[in-house]
Structures are given as structure tokens and as C-alpha cells.
Design a protein around this motif. Sequence first.
Motif, PDB file in Angstrom:
ATOM      1  N   PHE B 121      96.299  54.848  52.961  1.00 39.67           N
ATOM      2  CA  PHE B 121      96.273  56.041  52.119  1.00 39.67           C
ATOM      3  C   PHE B 121      94.952  56.078  51.356  1.00 39.67           C
ATOM      4  O   PHE B 121      94.495  57.123  50.925  1.00 39.67           O
ATOM      5  CB  PHE B 121      97.462  56.075  51.155  1.00 39.67           C
ATOM      6  CG  PHE B 121      98.651  56.743  51.748  1.00 39.67           C
ATOM      7  CD1 PHE B 121      99.356  56.140  52.781  1.00 39.67           C
ATOM      8  CD2 PHE B 121      99.060  57.992  51.313  1.00 39.67           C
ATOM      9  CE1 PHE B 121     100.435  56.759  53.362  1.00 39.67           C
ATOM     10  CE2 PHE B 121     100.148  58.627  51.891  1.00 39.67           C
ATOM     11  CZ  PHE B 121     100.836  58.009  52.914  1.00 39.67           C
ATOM     12  N   HIS B 142      99.377  58.566  58.980  1.00 36.39           N
ATOM     13  CA  HIS B 142     100.559  58.949  59.771  1.00 36.39           C
ATOM     14  C   HIS B 142     100.651  58.153  61.066  1.00 36.39           C
ATOM     15  O   HIS B 142     101.738  57.885  61.562  1.00 36.39           O
ATOM     16  CB  HIS B 142     100.570  60.458  60.037  1.00 36.39           C
ATOM     17  CG  HIS B 142      99.513  60.933  60.987  1.00 36.39           C
ATOM     18  ND1 HIS B 142      98.306  61.438  60.554  1.00 36.39           N
ATOM     19  CD2 HIS B 142      99.476  60.979  62.326  1.00 36.39           C
ATOM     20  CE1 HIS B 142      97.582  61.778  61.614  1.00 36.39           C
ATOM     21  NE2 HIS B 142      98.264  61.498  62.695  1.00 36.39           N
ATOM     22  N   ALA B 145     102.253  54.909  60.213  1.00 33.45           N
ATOM     23  CA  ALA B 145     103.702  55.106  60.060  1.00 33.45           C
ATOM     24  C   ALA B 145     104.363  55.200  61.429  1.00 33.45           C
ATOM     25  O   ALA B 145     105.440  54.647  61.651  1.00 33.45           O
ATOM     26  CB  ALA B 145     103.974  56.359  59.236  1.00 33.45           C
ATOM     27  N   GLN B 146     103.686  55.888  62.350  1.00 27.56           N
ATOM     28  CA  GLN B 146     104.259  56.021  63.692  1.00 27.56           C
ATOM     29  C   GLN B 146     104.347  54.673  64.403  1.00 27.56           C
ATOM     30  O   GLN B 146     105.199  54.466  65.248  1.00 27.56           O
ATOM     31  CB  GLN B 146     103.430  57.000  64.537  1.00 27.56           C
ATOM     32  CG  GLN B 146     103.679  58.456  64.170  1.00 27.56           C
ATOM     33  CD  GLN B 146     102.642  59.397  64.748  1.00 27.56           C
ATOM     34  OE1 GLN B 146     101.744  58.996  65.483  1.00 27.56           O
ATOM     35  NE2 GLN B 146     102.761  60.673  64.405  1.00 27.56           N
ATOM     36  N   VAL B 150     106.155  51.619  57.424  1.00 26.97           N
ATOM     37  CA  VAL B 150     106.416  52.771  56.571  1.00 26.97           C
ATOM     38  C   VAL B 150     106.468  52.315  55.118  1.00 26.97           C
ATOM     39  O   VAL B 150     106.905  51.204  54.815  1.00 26.97           O
ATOM     40  CB  VAL B 150     107.709  53.492  57.002  1.00 26.97           C
ATOM     41  CG1 VAL B 150     108.902  52.585  56.904  1.00 26.97           C
ATOM     42  CG2 VAL B 150     107.934  54.748  56.181  1.00 26.97           C
ATOM     43  N   ARG B 151     105.970  53.153  54.225  1.00 27.46           N
ATOM     44  CA  ARG B 151     105.856  52.770  52.822  1.00 27.46           C
ATOM     45  C   ARG B 151     106.703  53.675  51.932  1.00 27.46           C
ATOM     46  O   ARG B 151     107.044  54.789  52.296  1.00 27.46           O
ATOM     47  CB  ARG B 151     104.407  52.877  52.364  1.00 27.46           C
ATOM     48  CG  ARG B 151     103.905  54.301  52.418  1.00 27.46           C
ATOM     49  CD  ARG B 151     102.628  54.459  51.657  1.00 27.46           C
ATOM     50  NE  ARG B 151     102.811  54.163  50.251  1.00 27.46           N
ATOM     51  CZ  ARG B 151     101.835  54.146  49.352  1.00 27.46           C
ATOM     52  NH1 ARG B 151     100.615  54.409  49.739  1.00 27.46           N
ATOM     53  NH2 ARG B 151     102.068  53.880  48.104  1.00 27.46           N
ATOM     54  N   PHE B 153     106.903  54.904  47.577  1.00 31.11           N
ATOM     55  CA  PHE B 153     105.955  55.095  46.488  1.00 31.11           C
ATOM     56  C   PHE B 153     106.476  54.503  45.185  1.00 31.11           C
ATOM     57  O   PHE B 153     107.675  54.378  44.987  1.00 31.11           O
ATOM     58  CB  PHE B 153     105.652  56.581  46.306  1.00 31.11           C
ATOM     59  CG  PHE B 153     104.961  57.189  47.495  1.00 31.11           C
ATOM     60  CD1 PHE B 153     103.585  57.183  47.587  1.00 31.11           C
ATOM     61  CD2 PHE B 153     105.697  57.724  48.540  1.00 31.11           C
ATOM     62  CE1 PHE B 153     102.944  57.728  48.687  1.00 31.11           C
ATOM     63  CE2 PHE B 153     105.070  58.259  49.644  1.00 31.11           C
ATOM     64  CZ  PHE B 153     103.690  58.266  49.711  1.00 31.11           C
ATOM     65  N   ARG B 157     109.127  59.457  45.502  1.00 28.13           N
ATOM     66  CA  ARG B 157     108.734  60.822  45.837  1.00 28.13           C
ATOM     67  C   ARG B 157     109.734  61.361  46.845  1.00 28.13           C
ATOM     68  O   ARG B 157     109.787  60.910  47.980  1.00 28.13           O
ATOM     69  CB  ARG B 157     107.329  60.835  46.432  1.00 28.13           C
ATOM     70  CG  ARG B 157     106.267  60.461  45.423  1.00 28.13           C
ATOM     71  CD  ARG B 157     104.947  60.278  46.089  1.00 28.13           C
ATOM     72  NE  ARG B 157     104.136  61.464  45.980  1.00 28.13           N
ATOM     73  CZ  ARG B 157     102.792  61.408  45.941  1.00 28.13           C
ATOM     74  NH1 ARG B 157     102.169  60.265  46.023  1.00 28.13           N
ATOM     75  NH2 ARG B 157     102.098  62.507  45.833  1.00 28.13           N
ATOM     76  N   VAL B 158     110.499  62.331  46.401  1.00 21.97           N
ATOM     77  CA  VAL B 158     111.410  62.994  47.327  1.00 21.97           C
ATOM     78  C   VAL B 158     110.964  64.443  47.454  1.00 21.97           C
ATOM     79  O   VAL B 158     110.227  64.943  46.618  1.00 21.97           O
ATOM     80  CB  VAL B 158     112.871  62.944  46.844  1.00 21.97           C
ATOM     81  CG1 VAL B 158     113.360  61.514  46.814  1.00 21.97           C
ATOM     82  CG2 VAL B 158     113.032  63.593  45.489  1.00 21.97           C
ATOM     83  N   GLY B 171     112.521  61.880  58.357  1.00 18.81           N
ATOM     84  CA  GLY B 171     112.011  60.543  58.634  1.00 18.81           C
ATOM     85  C   GLY B 171     112.040  60.165  60.101  1.00 18.81           C
ATOM     86  O   GLY B 171     111.250  59.344  60.544  1.00 18.81           O
ATOM     87  N   ALA B 234     112.948  55.788  54.628  1.00 16.62           N
ATOM     88  CA  ALA B 234     112.037  54.871  55.319  1.00 16.62           C
ATOM     89  C   ALA B 234     112.746  54.238  56.504  1.00 16.62           C
ATOM     90  O   ALA B 234     112.178  54.088  57.581  1.00 16.62           O
ATOM     91  CB  ALA B 234     111.531  53.796  54.359  1.00 16.62           C
ATOM     92  N   THR B 237     112.944  56.077  59.869  1.00 19.62           N
ATOM     93  CA  THR B 237     111.805  56.092  60.786  1.00 19.62           C
ATOM     94  C   THR B 237     111.904  54.967  61.807  1.00 19.62           C
ATOM     95  O   THR B 237     111.047  54.835  62.655  1.00 19.62           O
ATOM     96  CB  THR B 237     110.465  55.943  60.037  1.00 19.62           C
ATOM     97  OG1 THR B 237     110.427  54.639  59.440  1.00 19.62           O
ATOM     98  CG2 THR B 237     110.313  56.990  58.952  1.00 19.62           C
TER      99      THR B 237
END
Lengths: 366, 319
Positions: B121, B142, B145-146, B150-151, B153, B157-158, B171, B234, B237
Motif C-alpha cells: 500500500f 490488489h 491480495a489475489q 490479505v490485510r 486495517f 474499514r467497512v 471478498g 479477509a 478471499t
Amino acid sequence: MVGYLVFLAISTGIAALFSLGLNLQWGYTGLINFGHVAFMTVGAYTTVLLALKGVPLIIAVPLGAGLAALLGLLIGLSTLRLREDYLAIVTIGVSEVIRLIVLNEEWLTRGTFGVQGFPLPLATWSPNLLMRLMMIALLTLIAGLTFWRMWQWFSKQLQQGKREGGFPVGSLILGIASSLLGLAVYVAGVMALYDYTYKAGLMVLLLLVLTVIFWQMERLARSPWGRVLKAIREDEEVAKALGKNVFWYKLQSLMLGGAIAGIAGSFYAWQQTSVYPDDFIPLTTFEAWTIVVLGGAGNNVGTVLGAIIFWAYNTVTRFVLPALLPFDDARLGAFRVMVIGLLLMVLMVARPQGILGKKEELTLGR
Amino acid sequence: MAGNENKAASDLSFNEAPTVIEEDFEVAEDVAANESTLPADMPLTRSDTDIKNILIQVKDHKPALQTSSVPILAASGLCKSFGGLRAVDDAKLEVAQGSITGLIGPNGAGKTTFFNLLSNFIQSDRGRVIFDGEPIQHLQPHQIAQMGMVRTFQVARVLSRLSVMENMILGAQKQTGENFWNVWLQPKQVILEEKQQRERAIAILESVGLAHMAGAYAGALSGGQRKLLEMARALMTDPKLILLDEPAAGVNPTLINQICDRIVTWNREGMTFLIIEHNMDVIMSLCDRVWVLAEGRNLADGTPAEIQKNTQVLEAYLG
């Protein structure tokens, strides 16, 4: 009267189409696009100039929309990495640049003289009785779908009202008013179609295109693709952290919204039967913003309703105000814009989520 | 030069990892099957003073995982300056496959920046990050994440104006319907996947106790529930490694228990965690290994017991 109602229907349809594109970009994706009219300019000019060169309209319109999407790609590639407020500045700049290009490149666009005499859809067509009846049937179908959709919305409001122990008076008034207006336009449309005129044909064509695009936008909004857009609107860092290519989705949204505005541009040119650079001033963009904010951002039904209210207001004030106020035309024009600004402010205080927006969404914490 | 090193590292992981990991998974499954009643045993309300005991209890129930020596995530020589401030200065970290690894440090030690560098990030000035045998420091967030990292915060954060369910389904990876054209070209496939993901999401929501909120706006959740939703999202994913940034911060003791309980359960099922946390009880009882950062540099690393005795760490914390 019939002629005016048809004109009203076409104007509303164009505004609705144009605003649906903006609603996708801002209402769903959160992109602050202050230069939406640029897409309309590109769509309108591409269509009419290609048509003058003999390109069939069925090809010219998609090409116009495609070129508008390409403009979206260019704006997006160069600015979407910026913070959102910068996007607003760049887009308004781009729309003015496009207008000035159109104004000055006289070899292509004839500048201030504008373009006239271009081929129009269904203009030279004189349908027989059967075709006219089929078009009336099509109009009836569209009107029926609209009323059905409206009834659905109203019964939902009624249920919600029952649960909360109140009667949705506002919704009822809104429903009755737009039903009456819709009915008037429908009757006028049927009459105009029976004694076929070019404008009546254009109205049916526009309503058909609007219906299809509206339906597809609703479908997209409910799809996983639309869910990613909404996620980007809410918090793009989260979308990134969950493996979504935020940049690419924003580009797609900008391009698709641009293409829709491009199609609206073609219809605008056909309605006016002429195009001038002065038709595409930034004010047009902000009319679309008014419509989207009025109806409720991120709500396609609200956007269409916003367009209807905007044009209904325009019409009512055009005919009613001169009788009430001793102003000349120029002052009256300015007064009408002032009143719509005031109304928008009242709306923002009383109902900040827009007419069809959901109130509970505003009370949520970030 | 750097490329060769990366290649060497990836070869290493491919040579040694597989057999060990499979054993781990079997152990984890057995235990999970035998002791699946554990969460139900734990009362839902506890006083503040009981937390430590509960956490120890949780830890005791946890089977001693023989974590493999090849790390799923290895970062080395990471540097990041903001102007004159060296937020992260030549820091390293390793997360073993199947472990719960802790990252602690005083306020301003650069932990969150370190997280941001791992997930890209924030672009690092220097250094290497190897995840699952591949260098990832040149990838977009991203893409990372793929790949399965995966992180979450620090401040949960929703997506407020989306429902809890929509937050969850977002997700899911590799959704057919997230491609623009597929919305028209493969509508049946899209609907089918949507149904499957919904079932998966409900199952995960039930495990974190949020199933009854599935239809509510995510913005209507409390702070603690948001943390849970973020973790659940998370997990949606289907990751290989979850980075949790202060999962217990600002959360009431009951929910801390629930969060820790979930982490342990998911870890037993084979999920690897890297956790930043200030609550020492949580860190010391959950983690297999703890890394300490202070002023952007590595101060120490070791088992929780070793860290607790480390005088340097104590000094850093107490000033």
C-alpha cells in the motif's frame, strides 16, 4: 399542445439518458466528473459529421459512443491516479477544451456556424397504418412498464409507511403528479404517432433506447461488477485490499458513463436538427448534476425521476411565471435558475439523500 | 543479482515445504474435529480480569504446531523514509507457514508502515518481500491480495452503505460476474457463483456471530463487530496469510475473547496469521513467535516467553 408534450418527452428522455451516465460515474463509483458534457459533445458531433459523410446512423451512433468512451479512457488514464477533487478540476477543463476545439476547428465542425442538414433517423419514413399501430403498441408497452415500476415503488413506500405508522403523503403526491404527467405524455405520444411526425418517431426511438439502457444499468448495478464499483465509492483502499483492480474499474465506469452520454448527444443533435458549440457549455453538466442529486445519487430510478422533475419544473415555470411576475424574458430566465437553486438547497436541508435516496444511509458512520 | 537471490529463495521453499505442511494440516484437522465444542464451552460474558486466564485457556487447547522452517512470508532490508523520518529502517521479518506471528513495538515504532510496505500500500524505498516463494515488492496491492495475502486495517474499514453480506461477498476472489462482459455473456454462471458465495459468507458470518446482521448496513455495526466483519471478509478471499492490524484495539473484553477464539480456530484449520497488537495478553497467548520493532528497526524476535524476559524490549516499552 401535442407537439409540446412530445418535445417535453424527448427533452426529458435525453436528460435522463445523459444523467444515467453521470449516475454510474458519480452515484455508483464516486468519481466527481464535472465535465460530463464533453462526452455528449463528442457523441453528437461524431454522429452528425459521420452521417453527413454518408455513414449509416446505425454505425455512426455506436462510433460516437465509442469515441466518447475513448475520451473517457484518455481522461481516466491521465487523471484517475489523482485524488478525487483533482479529477473534478481536470474533467471540467477537458469539457471546455473539447468545446473550444469544436468551436475553432472550422474545417471539421464549421465552428460557430454549427452543423445543420444532417441525416435524421426515421425522418423520411412514412409508415403505413400497421407500422404506426405497432409503434403505438411499443409506446404502450414502455408506458405500461413505467407505470408498473412506479406502482411497485409506491406499494413499497406504503408498506414502509404502515410499519412506521404514517402515510407517505409526499410519495403519494409525487406518484400522482408523475402519473398524470406520464399519462399526458402517453396520450400526446399516441396522438402524435397516429398522425406520424418525425418527432413522434424520435420519441419512440429514444424511449426505447432509454428503457433498454436503464434496464441494463439496473442489471449492472445489481451485478458483482456493480458491487465492486460501489465498494470503490465507499472506500477504494478496502477494494484494493480485497484484490480488486480499482484503477481498471474506475476506467470502465468512466468509459461506460461516457458512452451513454455520447448516445444522449446523438439524440440531442437529432432533436435540435442542428448542433452548435454553444450547446455544450458546462451548464449542461451541472443540469445533469442537479438531476442526479435531486433524485438521489446511486439510484437509477431516482435519476429518471429527477430528469422528469427538472423538465416539469422548466415547463411549469416557463408558462406560469410570466403570468405571475412582471419581468421581461431575460430576468425571468435568471429568476427560474435562481428558484431551482433555492429548491435544491431546500431539498438538501429537508431531504439530503435526494428524493429516492435512503435516509438511513446518511446516518451511518464511516 | 536480486533476481538470482529471489530464485534461490523460491527453490528453497519448493524443495522443503510440502511434506511438512501436509502433516501440519492433518494434525490440525484431527484436533479441530475432536475439540469443536471448545467455543461453546466458553461463556460469553467475562469480567476484565478474567481475560488473561481465558486466553491462556485458549492457548492450552491449541495443539503445538510443528511449523515448517520455510517462511510463507519473508521480508528483509525494508526501508521507508517520509521526508527526514526513517519510519522503517532496514527491518526484517519472517512468518512461518501455519503460525500465528506477532509484531509488537512501542507507539510510532513503524509497525503499521511495515504492514503497508508488506502489502505494498506504500512503496518501499529498499528491501525485498518474498511471499509464497515469489518476490512481491513490485506488485500492485490488489495483485498481492489475489496471491493470497490479505490485510485488515488498524481502524476497521467497512463499506458502510453496503450490507454486511455484500461486504462479505466482495471478498470472494475470481468472481465471473466481476468482469463487465460476463454480466451479459454468462448470467447463469454469475447467479450460480453468487449463490455459492452467499452460502460461504453465511457460514463464515455464523462463525463470527454476525449472521443475524447479514442484511444490515455494515455502517450500522459497532466498532468490535466491524473488526469481526473485517476478519471474516479477509477470510472470504480464501487467503494463505492474513495480516491483522490491531484486531483487539478499541474492542470490549467479551469481543476480544471472541476475536482471539476465531483466530485460534482458523489457525487450527491451517490459516497463517501475522498480527500487530498492543494488548500484550493477546500477543503473548496467541503467538508462536513475536517480532519486536522499535524506531523502525528490529529489536528482538523469539517466542513470547523469550520476549517477555528480554530487557531491551522492556526498556523500549517502559522508556
